[in-house]
Design a protein around this motif. Structure first.
Motif, PDB file in Angstrom:
ATOM      1  N   THR A 336       0.898  -1.190   0.108  1.00  0.00           N
ATOM      2  CA  THR A 336       0.051  -0.037  -0.064  1.00  0.00           C
ATOM      3  C   THR A 336       0.806   1.183   0.044  1.00  0.00           C
ATOM      4  O   THR A 336       0.599   2.146  -0.647  1.00  0.00           O
ATOM      5  N   PHE A 337       1.781   1.430   0.966  1.00  0.00           N
ATOM      6  CA  PHE A 337       2.771   2.398   1.049  1.00  0.00           C
ATOM      7  C   PHE A 337       3.513   2.421  -0.204  1.00  0.00           C
ATOM      8  O   PHE A 337       4.022   3.593  -0.950  1.00  0.00           O
ATOM      9  N   ARG A 338       3.961   1.410  -0.612  1.00  0.00           N
ATOM     10  CA  ARG A 338       4.703   1.281  -1.955  1.00  0.00           C
ATOM     11  C   ARG A 338       4.188   1.951  -3.094  1.00  0.00           C
ATOM     12  O   ARG A 338       4.649   2.593  -3.900  1.00  0.00           O
ATOM     13  N   ASN A 339       2.901   1.699  -3.279  1.00  0.00           N
ATOM     14  CA  ASN A 339       2.069   2.079  -4.529  1.00  0.00           C
ATOM     15  C   ASN A 339       1.831   3.557  -4.514  1.00  0.00           C
ATOM     16  O   ASN A 339       1.436   4.356  -5.309  1.00  0.00           O
ATOM     17  N   ILE A 340       1.518   4.091  -2.867  1.00  0.00           N
ATOM     18  CA  ILE A 340       1.590   5.647  -2.784  1.00  0.00           C
ATOM     19  C   ILE A 340       2.658   6.297  -3.542  1.00  0.00           C
ATOM     20  O   ILE A 340       2.506   7.356  -4.192  1.00  0.00           O
ATOM     21  N   VAL A 341       3.864   5.827  -3.045  1.00  0.00           N
ATOM     22  CA  VAL A 341       5.085   6.044  -3.538  1.00  0.00           C
ATOM     23  C   VAL A 341       5.227   6.021  -5.229  1.00  0.00           C
ATOM     24  O   VAL A 341       5.661   7.117  -5.920  1.00  0.00           O
ATOM     25  N   LEU A 342       4.848   4.999  -5.795  1.00  0.00           N
ATOM     26  CA  LEU A 342       5.144   4.981  -6.792  1.00  0.00           C
ATOM     27  C   LEU A 342       4.142   5.654  -7.892  1.00  0.00           C
ATOM     28  O   LEU A 342       4.309   5.836  -8.883  1.00  0.00           O
ATOM     29  N   LYS A 343       2.907   5.773  -7.152  1.00  0.00           N
ATOM     30  CA  LYS A 343       2.044   6.524  -7.968  1.00  0.00           C
ATOM     31  C   LYS A 343       2.458   7.897  -8.382  1.00  0.00           C
ATOM     32  O   LYS A 343       2.101   8.558  -9.510  1.00  0.00           O
ATOM     33  N   LYS A 344       3.335   8.650  -7.579  1.00  0.00           N
ATOM     34  CA  LYS A 344       4.078   9.923  -7.799  1.00  0.00           C
ATOM     35  C   LYS A 344       5.150   9.701  -8.430  1.00  0.00           C
ATOM     36  O   LYS A 344       5.848  10.604  -9.059  1.00  0.00           O
ATOM     37  N   TYR A 345       6.152   8.718  -7.867  1.00  0.00           N
ATOM     38  CA  TYR A 345       7.562   8.698  -8.247  1.00  0.00           C
ATOM     39  C   TYR A 345       7.843   7.581  -8.874  1.00  0.00           C
ATOM     40  O   TYR A 345       9.030   7.096  -8.775  1.00  0.00           O
ATOM     41  N   ARG A 373      10.547  10.401   3.551  1.00  0.00           N
ATOM     42  CA  ARG A 373      10.239  11.673   2.615  1.00  0.00           C
ATOM     43  C   ARG A 373       9.503  11.389   1.457  1.00  0.00           C
ATOM     44  O   ARG A 373       8.846  12.248   1.470  1.00  0.00           O
ATOM     45  N   LYS A 374       9.458  10.562   0.702  1.00  0.00           N
ATOM     46  CA  LYS A 374       8.885  10.197  -0.528  1.00  0.00           C
ATOM     47  C   LYS A 374       7.412  10.042   0.135  1.00  0.00           C
ATOM     48  O   LYS A 374       6.416  10.858  -0.774  1.00  0.00           O
ATOM     49  N   ILE A 375       7.081   9.313   0.839  1.00  0.00           N
ATOM     50  CA  ILE A 375       5.721   8.979   1.248  1.00  0.00           C
ATOM     51  C   ILE A 375       4.807  10.188   1.774  1.00  0.00           C
ATOM     52  O   ILE A 375       3.924  10.799   1.413  1.00  0.00           O
ATOM     53  N   ALA A 378       4.384  12.512  -1.155  1.00  0.00           N
ATOM     54  CA  ALA A 378       3.153  12.077  -1.948  1.00  0.00           C
ATOM     55  C   ALA A 378       1.797  12.182  -1.155  1.00  0.00           C
ATOM     56  O   ALA A 378       0.706  12.536  -1.848  1.00  0.00           O
ATOM     57  N   ILE A 379       1.746  11.991   0.189  1.00  0.00           N
ATOM     58  CA  ILE A 379       0.454  12.298   0.720  1.00  0.00           C
ATOM     59  C   ILE A 379       0.237  13.709   0.872  1.00  0.00           C
ATOM     60  O   ILE A 379      -1.004  14.197   0.615  1.00  0.00           O
ATOM     61  N   PHE A 380       1.078  14.479   1.206  1.00  0.00           N
ATOM     62  CA  PHE A 380       0.761  15.799   1.598  1.00  0.00           C
ATOM     63  C   PHE A 380       1.043  16.796   0.597  1.00  0.00           C
ATOM     64  O   PHE A 380       0.807  18.088   0.531  1.00  0.00           O
TER      65      PHE A 380
END
Length: 380
Positions: A336-345, A373-375, A378-380
């Motif tokens: 889940t966290f991986r995909n959050i990061v991957l969506k943007k980066y 930092r990347k998470i 991506a979230i904020f």
């Protein structure tokens, strides 16, 4: 009884490369191989550029295909990512031809090859007596390059401390239209199987298609079922011929030592495959060369050779693997966290992994801070 300075058990990339390195020094060396070469070896056969560029001779004669682009798919929710380089990112080889090429180069320099010799036991002492099915062989040093199961490591007294994961690969022939469609790029499908990925590696006349679990999990996973589903993902509905090969890959290194009783563990026997993608050829070659160099530089002094080899591993392969193992856990267990990061980066991550394949960067030592930092970004 035949006597040598160094006996190498196994003729894969680690053993053959160790033999070639030793052959340049005048140290008497024998490769002990239980089969007849060339022999089939289960392996995806993807040789990354960081390993190929350090080969001491041309391997063009055994190259099946070269790929300057890689396609990585994460899920239907995310577009696939493509990376491209001027040099071949991944070179496809069949291990029977590739391994045999290195062995032949070592033989040209005077290395002895003993085929159909299976080591059944070893008597340890000032020199080691290897008891094989075809007679005894004496050597001061032993380089164990006998793969993931490594009978030599067991004989020498190692307990199992590696994480060993299962994989299933099929060498398949498909209709011409499917082969042409799937043979343009190397393809990875993350999450095609839980805690792992599927791969489609095009060879000269066929595809190597497989699935593997690349991190430790207590869940039982049916590889055959996920392979069948992966074929559907690839759009393969007809198979002209198919050969299945199950195998295991150590994706963490041994946690104790890499040398004892004058036995040097290399490649999969030491657990040196990349923990994130399970690529093992490049580190197998490097560890084989480093074991040989340690023996050469020590002037055949056992204690010095052991210390030199350990130091070489600690300076090169082991730091990368330890960081990679931690990254692998987060990558496959925290999707889940991986995909959050991957969506943007996603493209940045894909490019970074490709740089690793090319030997242009290493795993980040401060990966936790970087990921956090990347998470947050991506979230904020």
């Amino acid at each position: 009884m035949k006597s040598f300075d160094v006996a190498i058990i196994g003729s894969g990339p680690a053993g053959a490369s160790a033999a070639f390195e030793l052959s340049k020094s005048g140290i008497s060396t024998v490769i002990i191989e239980k089969e007849t070469l060339p022999r089939y070896k289960t392996c995806g056969g993807g040789f990354v550029f960081r390993g190929r560029k350090n080969m001491p001779f041309d391997i063009a004669s055994v190259v099946e295909k070269e790929f300057h682009s890689i396609d990585t798919y994460f899920s239907k929710k995310h577009p696939h990512l493509t990376t491209t380089r001027d040099q071949p990112i991944i070179t496809m080889v069949m291990r029977d031809a590739f391994d045999n090429l290195i062995v032949e180069k070592a033989k040209e320099n005077g290395v002895t090859l003993l085929q159909n010799h299976k080591v059944e036991n070893i008597t340890f002492g000032d020199t080691q007596i290897l008891h094989t099915t075809e007679g005894d062989i004496e050597a001061k040093f032993i380089i164990a390059a006998d793969g993931a199961l490594s009978p030599i490591a067991k004989i020498a007294g190692w307990k199992e401390t590696r994480t060993i994961i299962p994989a299933l690969e099929y060498e398949i022939e498909v209709p011409k239209a499917d082969f042409e469609r799937l043979s343009q790029n190397v393809r990875f499908d993350i999450d095609a199987i839980p805690y792992g990925y599927g791969w489609c590696f095009p060879k000269k006349n066929h595809l190597s298609v497989g699935v593997g679990v690349f991190t430790k999990t207590n869940k039982k996973i049916n590889l055959k079922e996920h392979y069948a589903t992966y074929l559907q993902t690839l759009g393969i509905t007809e198979i002209l011929s198919e050969a299945a090969h199950g195998f295991v890959i150590p994706v963490t290194p041994r946690t104790d030592i890499f040398v004892q009783k004058n036995v040097f563990l290399t490649g999969d026997a030491a657990g040196l495959a990349d923990p994130l993608v399970a690529e093992g050829i490049s580190n197998a070659i490097l560890s084989g060369v480093q074991a040989a160099q340690a023996i050469i530089e020590s002037n055949l002094d056992s204690e010095k050779a052991a210390a030199l080899y350990t130091a070489k591993l600690e300076e090169t392969i082991l730091p990368e693997i330890r960081i990679g193992a931690k990254l692998s856990y987060h990558f496959y267990h925290q999707s889940t966290f991986r995909n959050i990061v991957l969506k943007k980066y996603g493209q940045f991550v894909a490019e970074a992994m490709t740089d690793l394949f090319m030997g242009e960067r290493t795993y980040p030592a401060d990966y936790k801070a970087s990921v956090t930092r990347k998470i947050k970004e991506a979230i904020f």
